[in-house]
Write an enzyme that holds these catalytic residues in place. Structure first.
Site, PDB file in Angstrom:
ATOM      1  CB  ILE A  26      43.510 -13.404  -8.362  1.00  0.00           C
ATOM      2  CG1 ILE A  26      42.081 -13.372  -9.027  1.00  0.00           C
ATOM      3  CG2 ILE A  26      44.314 -14.439  -9.055  1.00  0.00           C
ATOM      4  CD1 ILE A  26      42.353 -12.765 -10.618  1.00  0.00           C
ATOM      5  CE1 TYR A 183      40.781  -4.572 -16.687  1.00  0.00           C
ATOM      6  CE2 TYR A 183      39.487  -5.523 -18.196  1.00  0.00           C
ATOM      7  CZ  TYR A 183      40.394  -5.523 -17.109  1.00  0.00           C
ATOM      8  OH  TYR A 183      40.475  -6.743 -16.426  1.00  0.00           O
ATOM      9  CE  LYS A 187      44.468  -5.605 -17.480  1.00  0.00           C
ATOM     10  NZ  LYS A 187      45.023  -6.333 -16.462  1.00  0.00           N
TER      11      LYS A 187
END
Length: 301
Positions: A26, A183, A187
């Site tokens: 990205i 994780y 986030k």
């Protein structure tokens, strides 16, 4: 009297974007798009060869005197984050947009040289620290532009919803470690940080936004466990260019100038999980992050 009495117009200032994790995926697709628009692109990446290749290829498509610089840095190490921030300051005297994109999921528990759990370090503490260090450059850009056009953008994940709340008693996950839980917590931390950041800097002309890129065909899960890699391989994914379009929109759309603290996906606002809207948790995470960094950096000066 002679000639032209029109006032001399100052040269148009080139806009500058900093994109972490820009050597692939990205970040790379976003860097390419900004270079095509003639921006000064400063990208970061972990691998020196990938950074070098990305810099050359992106520079080849840059338009309107677009400029491309790449810096190598390991964002699991806070000392490296500080070094990269310093090098960005040597390359640019202002930053219009900071995209905190670098991150990922690991296949186990890894400790950095500074004693941090690598997932929390790379996904949360590194963008927290980089944003703090680059704030003078962001504020300088904000002083020259209409309010709301200077932005900090967090790349989070729908995975934040799987974390019911921050593990305040053990943010560093020293006990009962689970890679995927680490994780998801990181986030969630991205969204809480984006929310508290917006509250703190909005009045300075800087706004903070967050986005979910979706399942992307990239090297995101290259260091994940076999279960995560199998899940990624078995499910449909989009090209990096698709979420990059949302990132460019978040960075440039005038209509988003008054929408700080929000969460987006596929060019539209989405509602995050309720735990990501907890202002008390957002403020507490800021305090805890400062405390962790102060402890680490005090021992690394």
């Amino acid at each position: 009297m002679s000639g032209n009495t029109d006032p001399i117009q100052p040269p148009k200032r080139q806009r500058c974007v900093v994109i972490t994790g820009a050597s692939s995926g990205i970040g790379r697709a976003s860097a390419d798009a900004f270079a095509r628009m003639g921006w000064h692109v400063i990208g970061t990446g972990r691998d020196e060869e990938r950074c070098r290749d990305a810099a050359g290829q992106i520079a080849a498509v840059a338009a309107n005197d677009g400029r491309v610089d790449f810096l190598r840095g390991d964002f699991t190490e806070m000392r490296d984050v500080l070094r990269v921030a310093c090098e960005i300051g040597a390359l640019a005297d202002h930053v219009d947009v900071l995209i905190n994109n670098a991150g990922g999921v690991r296949d186990g528990q890894y400790r950095t040289s500074e004693g941090l759990e690598a997932t929390f370090a790379a996904n949360h503490l590194a963008p927290f620290l980089l944003t703090r260090e680059l704030m003078p450059l962001l504020e300088r850009a904000a002083g020259e532009r209409p309010p709301g056009l200077v932005r900090v953008i967090a790349v989070s994940s729908a995975g934040h919803a799987a974390c019911q709340g921050m593990r305040w008693y053990d943010l560093n996950m020293d006990t009962a470690f689970d890679a995927n839980a680490a994780y998801c917590q990181a986030k969630l931390a991205n969204l809480l940080f984006a929310r508290e950041l917006d509250r703190r800097v909005r009045d300075r002309g800087v706004i903070s936004l967050a986005m979910h890129p979706g399942r992307v065909a990239s090297n995101f899960a290259s260091h994940a466990d076999e279960k995560m890699q199998a899940w990624m391989a078995a499910n449909a994914s989009v090209s990096p260019e698709q979420p990059a379009r949302t990132l460019v929109w978040l960075a440039t759309a005038v209509e988003l100038g008054g929408m700080g603290g929000r969460y987006f996906h596929e060019l539209a606002e989405e509602q995050p999980a309720p735990q990501a809207l907890d202002d008390a948790a957002a403020a507490k995470l800021w305090t805890e992050s400062e405390r962790m960094l102060d402890r680490i950096l005090a021992t690394t000066d």
